[in-house]
Design an enzyme around this catalytic site. Structure first.
Site, mmCIF file in Angstrom:
data_model
loop_
_atom_site.group_PDB
_atom_site.id
_atom_site.type_symbol
_atom_site.label_atom_id
_atom_site.label_comp_id
_atom_site.label_asym_id
_atom_site.label_seq_id
_atom_site.Cartn_x
_atom_site.Cartn_y
_atom_site.Cartn_z
ATOM 1 N N ASP A 85 0.887 -1.162 0.000
ATOM 2 C CA ASP A 85 0.000 0.000 0.000
ATOM 3 C C ASP A 85 0.921 1.208 0.000
ATOM 4 O O ASP A 85 1.616 1.468 0.977
ATOM 5 C CB ASP A 85 -0.863 -0.034 1.262
ATOM 6 N N GLY A 125 18.296 -5.993 -0.004
ATOM 7 C CA GLY A 125 18.455 -7.334 -0.560
ATOM 8 C C GLY A 125 17.209 -8.182 -0.590
ATOM 9 O O GLY A 125 17.115 -9.123 -1.357
ATOM 10 N N ASP A 177 -7.853 -7.251 0.840
ATOM 11 C CA ASP A 177 -7.628 -5.927 1.423
ATOM 12 C C ASP A 177 -8.431 -5.784 2.709
ATOM 13 O O ASP A 177 -9.518 -6.332 2.830
ATOM 14 C CB ASP A 177 -8.031 -4.820 0.440
ATOM 15 N N LYS A 178 -7.871 -5.030 3.673
ATOM 16 C CA LYS A 178 -8.477 -4.749 4.980
ATOM 17 C C LYS A 178 -8.582 -5.998 5.853
ATOM 18 O O LYS A 178 -9.545 -6.191 6.584
ATOM 19 C CB LYS A 178 -9.862 -4.088 4.816
ATOM 20 N N TYR A 184 0.782 0.158 14.830
ATOM 21 C CA TYR A 184 -0.158 -0.028 13.732
ATOM 22 C C TYR A 184 0.151 0.893 12.560
ATOM 23 O O TYR A 184 0.228 2.094 12.709
ATOM 24 C CB TYR A 184 -1.586 0.235 14.208
ATOM 25 N N LYS A 212 -3.224 -2.602 7.951
ATOM 26 C CA LYS A 212 -3.253 -4.060 8.086
ATOM 27 C C LYS A 212 -2.316 -4.698 7.080
ATOM 28 O O LYS A 212 -1.783 -4.041 6.199
ATOM 29 C CB LYS A 212 -4.680 -4.584 7.915
ATOM 30 N N ARG A 262 -9.749 0.596 10.772
ATOM 31 C CA ARG A 262 -8.582 0.782 11.644
ATOM 32 C C ARG A 262 -7.917 -0.534 12.021
ATOM 33 O O ARG A 262 -7.265 -0.635 13.062
ATOM 34 C CB ARG A 262 -8.992 1.570 12.902
ATOM 35 N N ASP A 278 -14.799 1.719 5.891
ATOM 36 C CA ASP A 278 -13.524 1.311 5.264
ATOM 37 C C ASP A 278 -13.521 -0.178 4.890
ATOM 38 O O ASP A 278 -12.472 -0.837 4.911
ATOM 39 C CB ASP A 278 -12.322 1.591 6.178
ATOM 40 N N TYR A 326 -1.459 -3.255 19.320
ATOM 41 C CA TYR A 326 -0.628 -2.533 18.354
ATOM 42 C C TYR A 326 -1.397 -1.453 17.605
ATOM 43 O O TYR A 326 -0.912 -0.876 16.670
ATOM 44 C CB TYR A 326 -0.009 -3.525 17.376
HETATM 45 C C1 F6R Z 1 -7.620 -0.218 7.679
HETATM 46 C C2 F6R Z 1 -7.244 1.142 7.339
HETATM 47 C C3 F6R Z 1 -8.194 2.244 7.623
HETATM 48 C C4 F6R Z 1 -7.561 3.280 8.542
HETATM 49 C C5 F6R Z 1 -8.561 4.383 8.889
HETATM 50 C C6 F6R Z 1 -7.944 5.493 9.758
HETATM 51 O O1 F6R Z 1 -6.598 -1.104 7.377
HETATM 52 O O2 F6R Z 1 -6.169 1.386 6.830
HETATM 53 O O3 F6R Z 1 -9.396 1.763 8.137
HETATM 54 O O4 F6R Z 1 -7.096 2.677 9.707
HETATM 55 O O5 F6R Z 1 -9.051 4.962 7.708
HETATM 56 O O6 F6R Z 1 -6.847 6.017 9.089
HETATM 57 P P1 F6R Z 1 -6.039 7.290 9.616
HETATM 58 O O7 F6R Z 1 -5.656 7.005 11.041
HETATM 59 O O8 F6R Z 1 -4.861 7.358 8.686
HETATM 60 O O9 F6R Z 1 -6.951 8.457 9.490
HETATM 61 MG MG MG Z 2 -3.967 2.351 3.078
HETATM 62 MG MG MG Z 3 -4.879 -2.217 2.066
#
Ligand code: F6R
Ligand code: MG
Ligand code: MG
Length: 371
Positions: free
Chosen positions: A11, A103, A131-132, A233, A236, A270, A291, A353
């Site tokens: 990502d 490497g 994803d996610k 974190y 993911k 998240r 999300d 985390y």
């Molecule tokens: C899940 C993911 C999203 C973010 C969420 C908050 O893997 O990446 O759900 O965790 O959008 O993102 P921030 O903290 O960057 O605003």
């Molecule tokens: Mg992302």
């Molecule tokens: Mg992703």
């Protein structure tokens, strides 16, 4: 002669938020890989996307863990990151956790699934892109493909696979691995992989007597855990997998069948929630609601005798999976009604985390003993 199939993903910026990959990142990746193909580093490639993850699918003759191939992937992500920064995409470069390539991309942020194989007369494979969610999301479907006779009819009725398979399982906390044989050790295997945040299936191998050599993988899954690298974190660990099919292995339809059930995986908003994984074609792999919900894309390929990728066929682009998608929407609705309560939100151990400890820190001094 052996061919290696490498799927390396990262990502490196979302559009908007964490929802999808901007087409200019795909174009940039295609340019870098086309040049590498001209120069003979790789035989063939395809750039796919799933949600906010850019997916490099490559064939070559350099084996797994090749610094040349991993370096190429790293360079590709760096070039695409430049574009992501120009466009102001969200989280540009987020999965490139180290400043300089050393490497091997393992332990640097990107996810990797690779297998070196002796091509069969015809080599059908499926690459899966999620994803996610996290690597353990593959435990249930991979188990069902290679060990569950209620999923894979061939385990019962095809003498070429009746002997079963060998599963390599990693304990990602203790950094150890174990090989378990199915069907004899199915209960032991399930005792481990049911705990999917800790024990993950890394590879599946044939057994002695199979048409495919015992040390050649028939399935491989990426197991990178980003928080272990970054210490906190950072999104993911959206995993990928490569699965070989047919002729003594699960048929294409047996490889896809587990996804007719949108099982619960952890990830989603998240990286902190349980939710259903929805099988979708690539053009629908753009998580939106909360999300999510988490997505899985399946791309079908035949590998030509020279190692060319003949495909992709977008396998979940099929009304036969409409029911699973509808079910995933229903489960998403049901889970969402729990708001911040477990088991929608992940249990405390898995929140360690995330950003939650930062919130709890504030309350620390307000706790007092109870009689
Ligand atoms: C899940 C993911 C999203 C973010 C969420 C908050 O893997 O990446 O759900 O965790 O959008 O993102 P921030 O903290 O960057 O605003
Ligand atoms: Mg992302
Ligand atoms: Mg992703």
């Amino acid at each position: 002669e052996k061919i290696t199939i490498s799927v390396i993903k990262a990502d490196i910026g979302g559009w908007p938020g964490h929802s999808r990959v901007h087409p200019q990142l795909v174009e940039t990746a295609e340019e870098v890989l086309a040049k590498a193909q001209e120069e003979g580093t790789i035989i063939d490639f395809y750039v796919a996307t799933c949600g906010d993850d850019l997916q490099l699918i490559m064939t070559h003759k350099k084996g797994v863990d090749s610094s040349e191939i991993h370096g190429l992937a790293w360079r590709t992500f760096e070039e695409a990151t430049k574009v992501a920064k120009e466009l102001g995409l969200y989280g540009a470069g987020q999965d490139l956790l180290k400043d300089a390539f050393s490497g091997n991309v393992r332990g640097m942020g990107p996810g990797v699934a690779e297998m070196e194989i002796t091509l069969r007369k015809s080599e059908p494979i499926v690459t899966f892109h999620m994803d996610k969610t996290e690597p353990g999301a593959f435990n249930l479907p991979i188990f069902r493909m290679f060990a569950d006779p209620f999923n894979t009819a061939g385990l019962v009725i095809d003498p070429n696979m009746h002997m079963g398979f060998r599963f390599e399982v990693w304990d990602i906390k203790e950094h150890k691995r174990v090989i378990l044989n199915t069907p004899e050790e199915i209960y032991d295997l399930l005792a481990l992989i049911g705990a999917k945040s800790r024990y993950v299936i890394k590879r599946v191998f044939p057994k002695e007597g199979h048409k495919i050599a015992k040390d050649e993988p028939v399935a491989v899954i990426s197991t990178e855990k980003l928080y272990e690298i970054a210490g906190e974190y950072v999104g993911k660990d959206d995993p990928v997998a490569i699965v070989r099919a047919q002729s003594g292995l699960p048929a294409l339809g047996e490889v896809l069948e587990p996804f007719a059930f949108p099982h619960l995986v952890s990830g989603w908003m998240r990286g902190s929630h349980n939710g259903p994984i929805m099988p979708v074609p690539m053009h629908q792999a753009n998580p939106t609601r909360f999300d999510g919900p988490p997505r899985v894309v399946a791309l079908g390929w035949q590998i030509s005798p020279e190692g060319k990728l003949v495909g992709p066929v977008d396998l979940f682009d099929d009304p036969a999976f409409d029911g699973a998608r509808q079910k995933a929407v229903e489960i998403a609705e049901y889970m969402r009604r729990h708001g911040p309560f477990e088991p929608h939100r992940l249990p405390m151990e898995d929140m360690e985390y995330t950003t939650l400890p930062g919130v709890l820190e504030k309350l620390k001094d307000r706790f007092e003993p109870v009689e």
